[in-house]
Scaffold this active site. Structure first.
Site, PDB file in Angstrom:
ATOM      1  N   CYS A   1     -12.877  76.524   2.793  1.00 59.58           N
ATOM      2  CA  CYS A   1     -11.928  75.806   3.319  1.00 59.58           C
ATOM      3  C   CYS A   1     -12.181  74.548   3.500  1.00 59.58           C
ATOM      4  O   CYS A   1     -13.496  73.960   3.998  1.00 59.58           O
ATOM      5  CB  CYS A   1     -11.642  76.382   5.095  1.00 59.58           C
ATOM      6  SG  CYS A   1     -10.561  75.181   5.858  1.00 59.58           S
TER       7      CYS A   1
ATOM      8  N   ASP B   1     -13.264  80.942   3.277  1.00 53.11           N
ATOM      9  CA  ASP B   1     -11.881  81.926   3.372  1.00 53.11           C
ATOM     10  C   ASP B   1     -12.161  83.016   2.442  1.00 53.11           C
ATOM     11  O   ASP B   1     -12.292  82.995   1.337  1.00 53.11           O
ATOM     12  CB  ASP B   1     -10.847  80.995   2.961  1.00 53.11           C
ATOM     13  CG  ASP B   1     -10.319  80.039   3.861  1.00 53.11           C
ATOM     14  OD1 ASP B   1     -10.303  80.323   5.103  1.00 53.11           O
ATOM     15  OD2 ASP B   1      -9.756  78.973   3.605  1.00 53.11           O
TER      16      ASP B   1
END
Length: 133
Positions: free
Chosen positions: A50, A57
């Site tokens: 991210c 993520d």
């Protein structure tokens, strides 16, 4: 590998790579003549970073396509391509679109769909779908 950004979150620094580090050239094809066969490839192991928080993520990823141009993506090469996202800073929606664009371009087909279902972050579940079959 060039580090493009550093994020400081709660006093901790996280570095990540630019999108240019995604290895599209890893995607290899093999000949396959069955344009009406739906190919579905899935993994629970897709990850990227991210760019807002610098944290990983992690997502379930599904790539679906029809080999309309008489070619398929070789699975080991797809795994190497997907692994190249691991240290790249890219938003969830952007990762889904990038995978769709890369797969569509290498297959030279419009019959492609990419779905990502990300692990819960901040109380939100995120599903991104790009393309149509």
């Amino acid at each position: 590998m060039d580090v493009t950004s550093e994020i400081t979150a709660e006093g901790k620094k996280f570095s990540f790579l630019p999108e240019s580090e995604i290895k599209t050239d890893e995607l290899n094809l093999f000949k396959f003549d069955s344009p009406d066969q739906l190919i579905i490839t899935e993994t629970k192991e897709f990850s990227a970073v991210c760019p807002f928080s610098g944290l990983p993520d992690i997502a379930y990823l599904k790539v679906e396509y029809y080999p309309t141009n008489k070619v398929c993506i070789e699975l080991k090469s797809l795994k190497y391509y997907m692994t190249s996202f691991r240290n790249v800073g890219i938003y969830q929606e952007g990762a889904t679109k990038r995978i769709y664009d890369d797969v569509k371009n290498v297959l030279q087909s419009d019959r492609v769909r990419v779905t990502t279902i990300y692990n819960t972050r901040g109380g939100f579940d995120t599903t991104c779908i790009e393309g149509t079959l």
